[in-house]
Design an enzyme around this catalytic site. Sequence first.
Site, PDB file in Angstrom:
ATOM      1  N   VAL A 105       0.841  -1.205   0.000  1.00  0.00           N
ATOM      2  CA  VAL A 105       0.000   0.000   0.000  1.00  0.00           C
ATOM      3  C   VAL A 105       0.877   1.256   0.000  1.00  0.00           C
ATOM      4  CG1 VAL A 105      -1.788   1.294   1.247  1.00  0.00           C
ATOM      5  CG2 VAL A 105      -1.886  -1.198   1.180  1.00  0.00           C
ATOM      6  N   CYS A 106       1.962   1.217   0.754  1.00  0.00           N
ATOM      7  CA  CYS A 106       2.821   2.391   0.938  1.00  0.00           C
ATOM      8  C   CYS A 106       3.293   3.032  -0.369  1.00  0.00           C
ATOM      9  CB  CYS A 106       4.013   2.053   1.820  1.00  0.00           C
ATOM     10  SG  CYS A 106       3.551   1.427   3.461  1.00  0.00           S
TER      11      CYS A 106
END
Length: 184
Positions: free
Chosen positions: A56-57
């Site tokens: 996600v980052c």
Amino acid sequence: MENKIVNIGNQFPEFEKTAVVSLEKGKEFATITSEDHKKEGEWLVLFWWPKDFTFVCPTEIAEFNKNYQEFRDRDAVLVGASTDSEFVHLAWRKDHEDLRDLKFPMLADTSKSLAEELGILEANEKVAYRATFIVDPQGTIRWVSAYDLNVGRNVKEVIRVLDALQTDELCPCNWEKGEETLTA
């Protein structure tokens, strides 16, 4: 231990940390401090992600990067941060296509001291939550947003809130830049 997020109206904690600012050999690292944005009378938008080399980052980091000029146009310094080291940040930037051309620094809070002082350190893994802080030119926190480790944030909302804060007026629900503000 109970997390207490440093909140709106508080002074942003003082810090001096190493950040990755470039992929150019010999110019990869720089020292970033809590005072840097104040010197130019600029706002600070500091966003945190849990871990490098995750899923996600990089989507969030890439989206902040795509909108970098939007922050600069608003006299805001954009800084990303996690509790990973500057060496891990550098390796990730070199490894991940979407992170090679970042226009903002990747702050390394290796000691986890800043994340802990901000109250955004997750209790079990000791990584930062997905938190975003908007800090005015005087160093006062004006907005805090924190997300669960699994949920990415909305960069357009960060920009919308920055716009609203910079009006220094009353902004109604869903207000967008250019719309009327409220009169009391």
